[in-house]
Design a protein around this motif. Structure first.
Motif, PDB file in Angstrom:
ATOM      1  N   PHE B 122       0.832  -1.211   0.000  1.00 24.22           N
ATOM      2  CA  PHE B 122       0.000   0.000   0.000  1.00 24.22           C
ATOM      3  C   PHE B 122       0.862   1.255   0.000  1.00 24.22           C
ATOM      4  O   PHE B 122       0.631   2.190  -0.773  1.00 24.22           O
ATOM      5  CB  PHE B 122      -0.933  -0.027   1.222  1.00 24.22           C
ATOM      6  CG  PHE B 122      -1.722   1.231   1.401  1.00 24.22           C
ATOM      7  CD1 PHE B 122      -2.792   1.502   0.568  1.00 24.22           C
ATOM      8  CD2 PHE B 122      -1.388   2.137   2.390  1.00 24.22           C
ATOM      9  CE1 PHE B 122      -3.515   2.665   0.717  1.00 24.22           C
ATOM     10  CE2 PHE B 122      -2.106   3.301   2.545  1.00 24.22           C
ATOM     11  CZ  PHE B 122      -3.177   3.564   1.712  1.00 24.22           C
ATOM     12  N   LEU B 123       1.886   1.241   0.862  1.00 27.57           N
ATOM     13  CA  LEU B 123       2.749   2.421   0.954  1.00 27.57           C
ATOM     14  C   LEU B 123       3.511   2.656  -0.357  1.00 27.57           C
ATOM     15  O   LEU B 123       3.709   3.800  -0.770  1.00 27.57           O
ATOM     16  CB  LEU B 123       3.726   2.276   2.122  1.00 27.57           C
ATOM     17  CG  LEU B 123       3.096   2.322   3.515  1.00 27.57           C
ATOM     18  CD1 LEU B 123       4.159   2.140   4.583  1.00 27.57           C
ATOM     19  CD2 LEU B 123       2.348   3.637   3.736  1.00 27.57           C
ATOM     20  N   ALA B 126       1.163   4.259  -2.708  1.00 25.71           N
ATOM     21  CA  ALA B 126       0.904   5.630  -2.272  1.00 25.71           C
ATOM     22  C   ALA B 126       2.089   6.531  -2.608  1.00 25.71           C
ATOM     23  O   ALA B 126       1.903   7.709  -2.943  1.00 25.71           O
ATOM     24  CB  ALA B 126       0.620   5.651  -0.770  1.00 25.71           C
ATOM     25  N   TRP B 129       1.996   8.057  -5.975  1.00 24.24           N
ATOM     26  CA  TRP B 129       1.103   9.214  -6.065  1.00 24.24           C
ATOM     27  C   TRP B 129       1.663  10.438  -5.361  1.00 24.24           C
ATOM     28  O   TRP B 129       1.395  11.565  -5.765  1.00 24.24           O
ATOM     29  CB  TRP B 129      -0.284   8.855  -5.524  1.00 24.24           C
ATOM     30  CG  TRP B 129      -0.990   8.052  -6.547  1.00 24.24           C
ATOM     31  CD1 TRP B 129      -1.295   6.733  -6.488  1.00 24.24           C
ATOM     32  CD2 TRP B 129      -1.415   8.508  -7.828  1.00 24.24           C
ATOM     33  NE1 TRP B 129      -1.882   6.344  -7.653  1.00 24.24           N
ATOM     34  CE2 TRP B 129      -1.977   7.408  -8.492  1.00 24.24           C
ATOM     35  CE3 TRP B 129      -1.368   9.732  -8.491  1.00 24.24           C
ATOM     36  CZ2 TRP B 129      -2.502   7.503  -9.781  1.00 24.24           C
ATOM     37  CZ3 TRP B 129      -1.891   9.829  -9.773  1.00 24.24           C
ATOM     38  CH2 TRP B 129      -2.451   8.723 -10.402  1.00 24.24           C
ATOM     39  N   CYS B 165      -6.661   9.662  -3.156  1.00 21.20           N
ATOM     40  CA  CYS B 165      -5.829   8.710  -3.860  1.00 21.20           C
ATOM     41  C   CYS B 165      -5.576   7.457  -3.030  1.00 21.20           C
ATOM     42  O   CYS B 165      -5.708   6.341  -3.509  1.00 21.20           O
ATOM     43  CB  CYS B 165      -4.511   9.399  -4.084  1.00 21.20           C
ATOM     44  SG  CYS B 165      -3.907   9.106  -5.630  1.00 21.20           S
ATOM     45  N   CYS B 166      -5.204   7.665  -1.770  1.00 23.28           N
ATOM     46  CA  CYS B 166      -4.915   6.542  -0.882  1.00 23.28           C
ATOM     47  C   CYS B 166      -6.153   5.675  -0.699  1.00 23.28           C
ATOM     48  O   CYS B 166      -6.075   4.448  -0.673  1.00 23.28           O
ATOM     49  CB  CYS B 166      -4.430   7.038   0.473  1.00 23.28           C
ATOM     50  SG  CYS B 166      -2.779   7.706   0.399  1.00 23.28           S
ATOM     51  N   SER B 167      -7.324   6.321  -0.595  1.00 18.95           N
ATOM     52  CA  SER B 167      -8.560   5.557  -0.440  1.00 18.95           C
ATOM     53  C   SER B 167      -8.783   4.695  -1.675  1.00 18.95           C
ATOM     54  O   SER B 167      -9.156   3.527  -1.563  1.00 18.95           O
ATOM     55  CB  SER B 167      -9.755   6.486  -0.261  1.00 18.95           C
ATOM     56  OG  SER B 167      -9.481   7.439   0.708  1.00 18.95           O
ATOM     57  N   ILE B 273      -9.740   3.534   4.212  1.00 20.70           N
ATOM     58  CA  ILE B 273      -8.460   2.867   3.965  1.00 20.70           C
ATOM     59  C   ILE B 273      -8.323   1.645   4.868  1.00 20.70           C
ATOM     60  O   ILE B 273      -8.011   0.541   4.414  1.00 20.70           O
ATOM     61  CB  ILE B 273      -7.293   3.854   4.192  1.00 20.70           C
ATOM     62  CG1 ILE B 273      -7.319   4.940   3.114  1.00 20.70           C
ATOM     63  CG2 ILE B 273      -5.957   3.135   4.188  1.00 20.70           C
ATOM     64  CD1 ILE B 273      -6.403   6.112   3.377  1.00 20.70           C
TER      65      ILE B 273
END
Lengths: 243, 289
Positions: B122-123, B126, B129, B165-167, B273
């Motif tokens: 995930f990181l 992220a 982005w 974006c993260c969502s 998230i």
């Protein structure tokens, strides 16, 4: 080193592995035989902690894979059946990643990677992207990954599958050599490998052990001196209706 | 040939103050990030994002024509629309690829928890982005050169943008855990993200609101079972519309975009998230048993 105690795996109503029990000691190479779909890979996946067993337990160096998976996994080197790899990486990058994830760093990581490359003769392709490698090299890269942390237990799912005769011979020699100091469980359907590399073999069929012994004992049991005859006698064929 | 001096687990590692789970998260993060940048994926996504966000700001966003020293409408307004298409493209491979190539079996037998792997992946997505958003800095310089904007609001807009974006990445990750097919993952995640964007978007929200009109005066006044049922129906629809719009990303993005830090928005982003990542973990474990 490996103690499997009435390990069972059910997928829905189908029992893939049925109360399987066996053990492998240090210095032993156990050949795991059986027809396709007998439950060999499923058993290995349970011992390595990839599949949680439906019931039963497997202990690696005395550590239960069910109760203490993270600790038990550090003791195991595993070569999955299809030798999966991150194809976008180079051989060196991949091995470094695997070493890092095994908790190795600095010089320990460097020497572990060098040793694994050396053992599996990957020196000539170390900087190459895995995508561009032939099947034999890919297989060896995955095998190198299993040896990185010098595990006490090696679990190899069809380590010679898809290799040419020279490569098969080399892998067998390697297994034999490593088997002197480790406990090795490897699956195969090539019966001559049993005589070539194993100190003991079990034949499984439909999740149950149907024969167990040293190669010599199994040959004696067959009556005809041929492992193929024994294999055909004790296992069921997938063309037959299930019992 | 393994020699006698083969390394055991090194002592300095065990003594290290960083917990093991954080180390393996970091290792997985580095691998994923490396894989994004060793392939054209990251570059393509970043370039297309820059083209779209800048292109839209200077054309439909009337960045220059509006003569307003703010980025709220000309620039940030477009971000959720762009992200709903591009964020799934970054996240689609995260678990689908592992399942298709079988490398999930390697990952599952390494001494790492599924949680570390999920967080690391995930990181990494992220971070792509974060880089893409950082590359839009010229527009901040421009607006500062041309006028006197409130840079706090701009920062808050960036934070809102990044959280959207993260969502979307988290949602894509959840979908990618379900399928080994990247195309299916892309289509489904784009659709889910599209719903999240569109449902709270003003024109759509207003259209939905029109369903939730209060009952006619004579119905309110009337007694009897039928009138009561009609009243309940109207109440139910109104509540459903409210619930639906609050699931939309727009409400929460817009307030950050205006420079407003509301707890409810942070809770919304945080829980979207978190729920997606927990769902990913649940699906991955369920698939193995």
């Amino acid at each position: 080193m490996i103690e499997v105690d009435s390990l069972t795996k059910q997928f829905g109503t189908k029992t893939a592995v049925d109360h399987l029990s066996f053990s492998v000691n240090k210095g032993e190479v156990l050949g795991f035989l059986g027809p396709n779909g007998a439950g060999k890979s499923t058993t290995m996946r349970m011992i390595t902690g990839f599949f949680p067993p439906t019931s039963g337990d497997a202990k690696v160096c005395g550590i239960s894979i069910v109760d203490h998976p993270a600790e038990a996994k550090t003791k195991i080197g595993y070569l999955p059946e299809s030798a999966p790899l991150y194809r976008d990486m180079t051989v060196l990058g991949f091995l470094r990643f695997c070493a890092a994830i095994r908790g190795l760093s600095g010089n320990a990581k460097k020497s572990a990677v060098e040793r694994a490359i050396d053992t599996c003769s990957l020196g000539s392709v170390a900087a190459q992207s895995i995508d561009t490698l032939s099947k034999g090299y890919r297989h060896r890269t995955c095998l190198a990954q299993a040896l990185l942390h010098d595990p006490e237990v090696l679990i190899l799912d069809e380590p010679t599958d898809g290799l040419d005769p020279n490569q098969k011979h080399e892998v067998r020699q390697l297994i034999k050599r490593l088997g002197q100091t480790k406990a090795i469980l490897f699956s195969t359907h090539i019966l001559e490998e049993v005589e070539a590399a194993c100190t003991r073999a079990v034949i499984v069929d439909r999740g149950i052990i149907v024969a167990d012994g040293t190669p010599a004992e199994l040959l004696a049991q067959s009556g005809t001196g041929s492992l193929t005859d024994l294999f055909r006698a004790v296992t069921s064929r997938d063309t037959e209706p299930a019992a | 040939m393994p020699d006698k001096t083969a390394p055991q687990l090194p002592i300095h590692y065990l003594q290290s103050t960083i917990p093991q789970s954080a180390m393996s998260t970091l290792t997985i993060y580095k691998r994923e990030l490396g894989s994004y940048f060793s392939q054209p994926t990251a570059y393509a996504i970043i370039v297309i994002f820059l083209l779209l966000s800048m292109g839209l700001a200077f054309t439909f966003g009337s960045f220059i024509k509006a003569g307003d020293a703010s980025l709220e409408w000309p620039f940030f307004f477009w971000h959720p629309w762009i992200f709903m298409l591009l964020a799934p493209a970054v996240g689609m491979k995260l678990w689908s690829d592992e399942q298709r190539n079988g490398t999930i079996e390697l990952l599952g037998t390494f001494p790492v928890t599924t949680r570390s792997a999920i967080i690391g992946k995930f990181l990494a997505a992220a971070t792509i982005w974060l880089v893409a958003l950082a590359c839009t800095f010229p527009i901040v310089l421009t607006v500062n050169y041309l006028g006197d904007p409130d840079n706090g609001v701009i920062l808050s807009g960036y934070i809102g943008s990044f959280l959207v974006c993260c969502s979307f990445i988290a949602i894509t990750m959840l979908v990618s855990a379900c399928t080994r097919d990247q195309v299916v993952c892309l289509i489904v995640s784009v659709f889910v993200c599209f719903l999240a964007v569109v449902i709270g978007y003003d024109p759509v929200a207003r259209a939905l609101d029109s369903f939730a009109t209060p009952p006619a005066a004579d119905v309110i006044a009337a007694t009897g079972l039928w009138a009561q049922l009609v009243r309940w129906w109207h109440q139910g629809v109104a509540q459903m519309v409210e619930v639906a719009t609050s699931f939309g990303v727009w409400n929460h993005f817009a307030s950050l975009n205006r420079g407003l830090f509301r707890l409810q928005d942070l809770v919304w982003f945080g829980s979207t998230i978190l729920i997606s990542l927990l769902g990913t973990s649940a699906i991955l474990s369920a698939k193995r048993s």
